[in-house]
Design a protein around this motif. Structure first.
Motif, PDB file in Angstrom:
ATOM      1  N   THR A 490       0.829  -1.213   0.000  1.00 56.78           N
ATOM      2  CA  THR A 490       0.000   0.000   0.000  1.00 56.78           C
ATOM      3  C   THR A 490       0.861   1.260   0.000  1.00 56.78           C
ATOM      4  O   THR A 490       0.511   2.262  -0.634  1.00 56.78           O
ATOM      5  CB  THR A 490      -0.943   0.002   1.206  1.00 56.78           C
ATOM      6  OG1 THR A 490      -0.189  -0.135   2.420  1.00 56.78           O
ATOM      7  CG2 THR A 490      -1.943  -1.148   1.109  1.00 56.78           C
ATOM      8  N   ASP A 491       1.998   1.209   0.669  1.00 60.87           N
ATOM      9  CA  ASP A 491       2.919   2.346   0.672  1.00 60.87           C
ATOM     10  C   ASP A 491       3.468   2.578  -0.724  1.00 60.87           C
ATOM     11  O   ASP A 491       3.556   3.708  -1.214  1.00 60.87           O
ATOM     12  CB  ASP A 491       4.048   2.066   1.671  1.00 60.87           C
ATOM     13  CG  ASP A 491       4.798   3.330   2.073  1.00 60.87           C
ATOM     14  OD1 ASP A 491       4.284   4.432   1.828  1.00 60.87           O
ATOM     15  OD2 ASP A 491       5.905   3.215   2.638  1.00 60.87           O
ATOM     16  N   TRP A 492       3.848   1.471  -1.395  1.00 65.58           N
ATOM     17  CA  TRP A 492       4.357   1.570  -2.768  1.00 65.58           C
ATOM     18  C   TRP A 492       3.266   2.123  -3.689  1.00 65.58           C
ATOM     19  O   TRP A 492       3.518   2.994  -4.526  1.00 65.58           O
ATOM     20  CB  TRP A 492       4.833   0.201  -3.259  1.00 65.58           C
ATOM     21  CG  TRP A 492       5.466   0.259  -4.624  1.00 65.58           C
ATOM     22  CD1 TRP A 492       6.785   0.380  -4.906  1.00 65.58           C
ATOM     23  CD2 TRP A 492       4.781   0.216  -5.891  1.00 65.58           C
ATOM     24  NE1 TRP A 492       6.982   0.416  -6.273  1.00 65.58           N
ATOM     25  CE2 TRP A 492       5.765   0.327  -6.894  1.00 65.58           C
ATOM     26  CE3 TRP A 492       3.453   0.105  -6.265  1.00 65.58           C
ATOM     27  CZ2 TRP A 492       5.448   0.318  -8.245  1.00 65.58           C
ATOM     28  CZ3 TRP A 492       3.131   0.108  -7.621  1.00 65.58           C
ATOM     29  CH2 TRP A 492       4.129   0.212  -8.596  1.00 65.58           C
ATOM     30  N   GLN A 493       2.052   1.609  -3.560  1.00 61.58           N
ATOM     31  CA  GLN A 493       0.948   2.053  -4.417  1.00 61.58           C
ATOM     32  C   GLN A 493       0.677   3.548  -4.258  1.00 61.58           C
ATOM     33  O   GLN A 493       0.430   4.251  -5.237  1.00 61.58           O
ATOM     34  CB  GLN A 493      -0.316   1.246  -4.089  1.00 61.58           C
ATOM     35  CG  GLN A 493      -0.239  -0.200  -4.532  1.00 61.58           C
ATOM     36  CD  GLN A 493      -1.432  -1.018  -4.057  1.00 61.58           C
ATOM     37  OE1 GLN A 493      -2.030  -0.720  -3.016  1.00 61.58           O
ATOM     38  NE2 GLN A 493      -1.776  -2.053  -4.803  1.00 61.58           N
ATOM     39  N   LYS A 494       0.755   4.023  -3.021  1.00 64.17           N
ATOM     40  CA  LYS A 494       0.533   5.442  -2.763  1.00 64.17           C
ATOM     41  C   LYS A 494       1.651   6.283  -3.378  1.00 64.17           C
ATOM     42  O   LYS A 494       1.393   7.340  -3.969  1.00 64.17           O
ATOM     43  CB  LYS A 494       0.457   5.686  -1.259  1.00 64.17           C
ATOM     44  CG  LYS A 494       0.183   7.128  -0.878  1.00 64.17           C
ATOM     45  CD  LYS A 494       0.084   7.286   0.640  1.00 64.17           C
ATOM     46  CE  LYS A 494      -0.172   8.744   1.021  1.00 64.17           C
ATOM     47  NZ  LYS A 494      -0.258   8.914   2.506  1.00 64.17           N
ATOM     48  N   ALA A 495       2.896   5.793  -3.259  1.00 65.42           N
ATOM     49  CA  ALA A 495       4.041   6.552  -3.775  1.00 65.42           C
ATOM     50  C   ALA A 495       4.025   6.666  -5.293  1.00 65.42           C
ATOM     51  O   ALA A 495       4.414   7.697  -5.856  1.00 65.42           O
ATOM     52  CB  ALA A 495       5.342   5.902  -3.301  1.00 65.42           C
ATOM     53  N   PHE A 496       3.574   5.611  -5.972  1.00 71.16           N
ATOM     54  CA  PHE A 496       3.659   5.578  -7.435  1.00 71.16           C
ATOM     55  C   PHE A 496       2.296   5.684  -8.118  1.00 71.16           C
ATOM     56  O   PHE A 496       2.233   5.634  -9.356  1.00 71.16           O
ATOM     57  CB  PHE A 496       4.395   4.321  -7.882  1.00 71.16           C
ATOM     58  CG  PHE A 496       5.876   4.348  -7.565  1.00 71.16           C
ATOM     59  CD1 PHE A 496       6.763   5.044  -8.363  1.00 71.16           C
ATOM     60  CD2 PHE A 496       6.356   3.706  -6.431  1.00 71.16           C
ATOM     61  CE1 PHE A 496       8.109   5.093  -8.064  1.00 71.16           C
ATOM     62  CE2 PHE A 496       7.717   3.752  -6.115  1.00 71.16           C
ATOM     63  CZ  PHE A 496       8.593   4.441  -6.936  1.00 71.16           C
ATOM     64  N   ASN A 497       1.232   5.801  -7.330  1.00 67.53           N
ATOM     65  CA  ASN A 497      -0.106   5.980  -7.889  1.00 67.53           C
ATOM     66  C   ASN A 497      -0.426   4.908  -8.933  1.00 67.53           C
ATOM     67  O   ASN A 497      -0.861   5.186 -10.056  1.00 67.53           O
ATOM     68  CB  ASN A 497      -0.252   7.371  -8.517  1.00 67.53           C
ATOM     69  CG  ASN A 497      -1.698   7.676  -8.885  1.00 67.53           C
ATOM     70  OD1 ASN A 497      -2.620   7.182  -8.243  1.00 67.53           O
ATOM     71  ND2 ASN A 497      -1.892   8.469  -9.932  1.00 67.53           N
ATOM     72  N   ALA A 498      -0.189   3.676  -8.551  1.00 72.43           N
ATOM     73  CA  ALA A 498      -0.449   2.552  -9.447  1.00 72.43           C
ATOM     74  C   ALA A 498      -0.766   1.316  -8.611  1.00 72.43           C
ATOM     75  O   ALA A 498      -0.380   1.220  -7.448  1.00 72.43           O
ATOM     76  CB  ALA A 498       0.765   2.281 -10.341  1.00 72.43           C
TER      77      ALA A 498
END
Length: 596
Positions: A490-498
């Protein structure tokens, strides 16, 4: 997890023995199951219920040792452990694996010269083209009609592949079964992470500010920062930014080959002197503007900055695997490498290796291996008891056989949920990384040690399990997807908007997905084969010297000398052959896209 020098070329997976294809916030590694529907259950004799066995014509009372010549294997010797026990209990079969990766390429020449490569052979397409006219592999056309599971793939997968070998197989017989075939479509890419892309530890990357990466220079800078801040693991092992290894090298440095794909160029299987992009442009490896040179320069620059593992020139893949398991490497570039460290539990703490895109990259990615991935299964013409071998191959493609290979075994690696699907157990999430001890009732030993040493499949884990209606690939079970909603993901998804890495690259027009072409590209004449061998050795050796050159002047001198010297070794003749093969691939990609 293990991979050999050519399994890196297997488009998907490549996966590994008990191969695992991993996602951004991955779970544990995997390997198959004994859970089957009632129609798939074993008979009272403990053997599988393939159609041939059901006729009562196969006698399992005598032990059978199958000699397996296996290009995909990283292990040589008898298959032992839990997978060996399953095969012994079900079929009274023992696998004795001969691995060129271990014993050397001369093994193929020696055994073909003697007229007996093995009972079961797993070889490259180019070798199959030699084995058919030499009479060293069996015609399987009629035998496949009597199989329960393989027969359903004959018309859609096996016949078209074998028909491509028309020069040596004018009657269109089925001599071989391609490996790692997906049952999706010729243009589908199912994975959440491209096969090769920049991957780094999320916590370390964030620890230096998670700077945007615009190019390879930015990548070197962030690797340097991470190295300085995180020089050792918690238990004192040295952390290296980049680690390289030689034992997969083919026509050049294999590590260089796959990073070239970050900038849109592949080296097609069956070639060794060229690179090809999605548009069909063909560039020789030794061209001054080739991506091969660009990545050599990148590794040289990294070494000049002290970022390349000093063990690189002498270590083999197994040593690299240990370092990945210990989180001692900062830059990964194969999707499946994340499986050496990533687990759901670590992901909950934001710990794991994830995709970190570089803005100027434009990845070339093969679609799912609908047509197979460059290797085949075949039965040797002098095989002992080919009916029992075919029965074994049929079982490998049964729900039971596929589950054992891709997920392990029920009750240990995974369990059935109330909705009839599967869920990894706590043990199953880390059984591979921890080499978890297996109960004696299942064969004992360590889980990883006992995985299938065949290191390859016929149908892949991107086939739908008829019982669960989900892929055999454990990462794409609905239960795993739900469990993977960790802090890391979820942290990665938030950072890269994907949603995932593939989604990111597609949204930002940073990836070309091309049809995965698996066909006969023709075999080399003896003259071209000799020239190719000499050139490949020269390019490999010079490439390693360039990476570890003392300065830019020596790097440039070695490159210029190589450009001149390979011409004298017959470079132009080999390039002509490879260019013709690449043009065939370009046409087949266009045809596959047009008929999708």
């Amino acid at each position: 997890m293990s991979k050999n020098k050519k399994s890196a070329r297997e488009s998907v997976l490549v996966s590994l023995a008990g191969l695992l294809v991993v996602s951004v916030a991955l779970t544990g590694c995997s390997s198959g199951s004994d859970n089957t529907s009632s129609s798939d259950k074993s008979s009272d004799t403990g053997t599988s219920t393939s159609a041939t066995q059901a006729t009562g014509t196969i006698d399992h009372s005598k032990p059978l040792t199958i000699t397996v010549f296996d290009n995909a294997a990283n292990y040589q010797g008898e298959q032992t452990g839990w997978y060996g026990k399953i095969i012994k209990d079900k079929f009274n079969i023992t696998l004795n694996i001969l691995a060129p990766q271990v014993a050397g390429d001369q093994l193929y020449k020696t055994r073909t010269a003697a007229g007996d490569l093995g009972d079961l052979v797993i070889v490259d397409n180019s070798q199959l083209e030699e084995l058919i006219p030499a009479g060293l592999v069996m015609d399987l056309t009629d035998q496949l009609k009597n199989t329960k599971y393989l027969s359903q793939y004959v018309d859609k997968h096996f016949k078209p592949f074998n028909a491509a070998f028309d020069k040596v197989n004018p009657e269109g017989k089925i001599y071989a079964l391609p490996t790692f075939e997906a049952d999706t479509s010729p243009t589908t890419f199912s994975e959440e992470l491209p096969y090769s892309s920049p991957i780094m530890p999320w916590d370390y990357y964030k620890g230096v500010g998670a700077p945007k990466l615009n190019n390879l220079n930015d990548l070197l800078n962030v690797l340097k920062q991470m190295q300085e801040k995180y020089p050792k693991t918690p238990d004192g092992k040295p952390i290296v930014p980049i680690t390289l290894w030689k034992d997969w090298d083919g026509g050049g440095m294999e590590n260089v080959r796959w990073l070239s794909g970050w900038y849109g160029y592949q080296q097609p299987d069956g070639t060794s002197t060229i690179q090809l992009n999605a548009k069909g442009d063909i560039v020789p490896l030794i061209d001054d503007n080739s991506m091969y040179k660009k990545i050599l320069q990148f590794f040289f620059d990294a070494n000049q900055q002290g970022l390349v593992d000093p063990d690189s020139p002498t270590q083999d893949w197994n040593k690299v695997a240990e370092k990945l398991t210990n989180k001692q490497v900062l830059l990964l570039w194969y999707s499946w490498q994340t499986g050496f460290y990533n687990t759901i539990e670590r992901g909950k703490n934001g710990d794991g290796n994830v995709s970190v895109p570089i803005a100027d990259t434009h990845i070339i990615q093969n679609s799912d291996a609908y047509y197979g991935s460059g290797r085949v299964f075949a039965i040797g013409s002098k095989a002992k008891d080919p009916d029992r071998i075919m029965e074994f191959l049929d079982w490998l493609n049964s729900p039971e056989g596929l589950r054992y290979y891709t997920a392990g075994f029920e009750g240990f690696n995974y369990e059935k949920t109330t909705d009839g699907k599967f869920k990894l157990t706590e043990v199953g999430q880390t059984a591979f990384q921890n080499n978890t001890p297996v109960p004696d009732e299942y064969g004992g030993g360590g889980y990883q040690d006992g995985q299938s040493k065949l290191n390859t499949m016929i149908m892949s884990d991107f086939v739908v399990d008829p019982d669960t209606k989900e892929f055999y690939n454990t990462n794409y079970w609905s239960s795993t997807i739900e469990a993977n909603k960790t802090a890391l993901k979820t942290d990665w998804q938030k950072a890269f908007n994907a949603t995932n890495a593939t989604d990111y690259y597609q949204k930002n027009n940073m990836i070309d997905i091309v049809p995965n072409i698996n066909t006969s590209l023709g075999s080399d004449s003896s003259d071209v084969k000799n020239k190719r061998s000499q050139i490949s050795d020269y390019v490999k050796n010079t490439s390693w010297k360039m990476v570890f050159a003392k300065d830019q002047a020596e790097f440039d001198q070695l490159w210029t000398k190589m450009q001149k010297d390979v011409v004298g070794l017959g470079w132009n003749d080999v390039v002509a052959v490879d260019t013709e093969r690449a043009q065939k691939i370009v046409k087949m990609r266009a045809d596959a896209t047009a008929t999708k």
